[in-house]
Design an enzyme around this catalytic site. Structure first.
Site, mmCIF file in Angstrom:
data_model
loop_
_atom_site.group_PDB
_atom_site.id
_atom_site.type_symbol
_atom_site.label_atom_id
_atom_site.label_comp_id
_atom_site.label_asym_id
_atom_site.label_seq_id
_atom_site.Cartn_x
_atom_site.Cartn_y
_atom_site.Cartn_z
ATOM 1 N N PRO A 17 0.791 -1.243 0.000
ATOM 2 C CA PRO A 17 0.000 0.000 0.000
ATOM 3 C C PRO A 17 0.820 1.289 0.000
ATOM 4 O O PRO A 17 0.775 2.083 0.941
ATOM 5 C CB PRO A 17 -0.824 -0.133 1.286
ATOM 6 C CG PRO A 17 0.051 -0.923 2.202
ATOM 7 C CD PRO A 17 0.775 -1.911 1.330
ATOM 8 N N CYS A 18 1.536 1.522 -1.089
ATOM 9 C CA CYS A 18 2.293 2.761 -1.204
ATOM 10 C C CYS A 18 1.360 3.973 -1.290
ATOM 11 O O CYS A 18 1.786 5.106 -1.053
ATOM 12 C CB CYS A 18 3.235 2.710 -2.398
ATOM 13 S SG CYS A 18 2.458 2.397 -3.988
ATOM 14 N N HIS A 19 0.059 3.726 -1.578
ATOM 15 C CA HIS A 19 -0.896 4.828 -1.624
ATOM 16 C C HIS A 19 -1.119 5.442 -0.243
ATOM 17 O O HIS A 19 -1.624 6.555 -0.133
ATOM 18 C CB HIS A 19 -2.241 4.350 -2.193
ATOM 19 C CG HIS A 19 -2.839 3.200 -1.446
ATOM 20 N ND1 HIS A 19 -2.554 1.886 -1.745
ATOM 21 C CD2 HIS A 19 -3.709 3.156 -0.396
ATOM 22 C CE1 HIS A 19 -3.217 1.080 -0.933
ATOM 23 N NE2 HIS A 19 -3.928 1.824 -0.098
#
Length: 281
Positions: A246-248
Site C-alpha cells: 500500500p504505497c498509496h
C-alpha cells in the site's frame, strides 16, 4: 468485476477530480452529476454504492485537513500502529496476509531467463489491472490504461522470461483482496525482484493499517534509515505491486497526497474508499 463496473469507476474518478478541483466552491450534487453526465439521483446512488458514503462525506476523507489529522493521531512507529490495530482486525490485512519473498540472483539473472510468468487482466473497483505471477507468487500487479502498453511494461521488468496468458491461484488470491466482504482470505505470496533496501521499504509499507496514512520520513525511521527519506521515496515509486503493497498510504508531511505511479486521482480514490470502509468498523 465486469465492464459496467469499469465504466462506473471512470465516472467516480471524474467526479473525484472535479470535486478536488472545485472544493473551495463546494459544488452541489446537481453540479457534480452534470459533470459526469448522469442524473443527480443516479449519481448519488452510484457513488454511495461504490464508496459506502455520500460524495460530501467522501470529500472530507480526501481533504488535506483530514490527512493531517490522521498523521497527527498516528505519530508513533509503524510497529506500534500495526499492533494497536489488533491481530484480528481488518486494519492489519496487509501485514498478516501478504508476505514478500525476494527473488534470488539466479531467478532474475539474464533478464529473468529462468522464469516462466503467468499473467492476466482483471477488473477491480479501481479500474483494470494486470496481474502476473511466477511459480512462487505474484511478481507484478499494476492498474492499466492500455493492455498492450501494460504488457510491454511487464516484459521490460523481465525481458527474457517466458510469458503465458493464464489465470492462476496466486492471481486469484491477490484479486480477492478487493472484495472487502470476503472474510476467508488466503495468505498472498509475493515473489519480487528488488534490492535489500527496496524489500525493506516494501515490507514496511505492509505495516500501515488500512485507513491510516504515514509519511516518507516515518518509513525511513521504520527501516532505521532516518536520513534516507529521498531514497525511500524512490523505492516506493518503484513498487511493482499496486494496492497490495500500500504505497498509496504514504503521503507528504504537509498532508498533500503527493504523486502515485498509477495516478493521483486513483490514489485519492483508494485513500477515501479505505477511510470510508474504516469509519464503519
Amino acid at each position: 468485476m465486469n465492464e459496467q463496473e469499469q465504466v462506473n469507476y471512470q465516472r467516480i474518478a471524474e467526479a473525484i477530480e472535479y470535486i478536488q478541483a472545485n472544493y473551495k466552491n463546494q459544488p452541489g450534487l446537481d453540479e457534480i452529476a452534470g459533470e459526469v453526465h448522469v442524473s443527480p439521483f443516479h449519481f448519488q446512488r452510484l457513488f454511495t454504492e461504490w464508496a459506502g458514503v455520500s460524495p460530501k462525506k467522501f470529500l472530507q476523507f480526501i481533504s488535506i485537513e483530514h490527512a493531517k489529522e490522521i498523521l497527527k493521531n498516528t505519530n508513533v512507529s509503524l510497529s506500534e500502529v500495526a499492533e494497536s490495530a489488533g491481530l484480528s482486525g481488518t486494519g492489519r490485512l496487509h501485514d498478516l496476509f501478504v508476505t514478500i519473498e525476494g527473488m534470488t540472483p539466479g531467478e532474475y539473472k539474464n533478464g529473468g531467463k529462468a522464469l516462466s510468468i503467468h499473467y492476466d487482466f482483471s477488473q477491480t473497483i479501481f479500474g483494470e489491472v494486470l496481474v502476473a505471477s511466477t511459480a512462487k507468487g505474484v511478481c507484478y500487479m499494476a492498474f492499466i490504461e492500455s493492455k498492450e502498453q501494460s504488457l510491454t511494461d511487464l516484459q521490460q521488468h523481465f525481458p527474457n522470461a517466458t510469458f503465458i496468458q493464464t489465470n492462476d491461484v496466486y492471481q486469484k488470491q491477490a484479486l480477492a483482496v478487493f472484495n472487502q466482504e470476503k472474510k476467508d482470505l488466503n495468505r498472498i505470496k509475493l515473489h519480487l525482484k528488488g534490492t535489500d533496501f527496496q524489500l525493506k521499504v516494501w515490507n514496511a509499507l505492509l505495516k500501515i493499517p488500512s485507513g491510516n496514512l504515514t509519511t516518507y520520513g516515518s518509513i525511513a525511521a521504520a527501516i532505521q534509515k532516518p536520513s534516507a527519506s529521498r531514497a525511500v521515496g524512490t523505492a516506493i515509486g518503484s513498487n511493482p505491486i499496486a494496492f497490495l503493497i500500500p504505497c498509496h498510504r504514504v503521503i507528504q508531511a504537509s498532508g498533500n497526497f503527493g504523486g502515485y505511479m498509477w495516478g493521483p486521482t486513483r490514489k485519492a480514490a483508494i485513500i477515501g474508499w479505505e477511510a470510508a470502509k474504516d469509519s464503519k468498523q
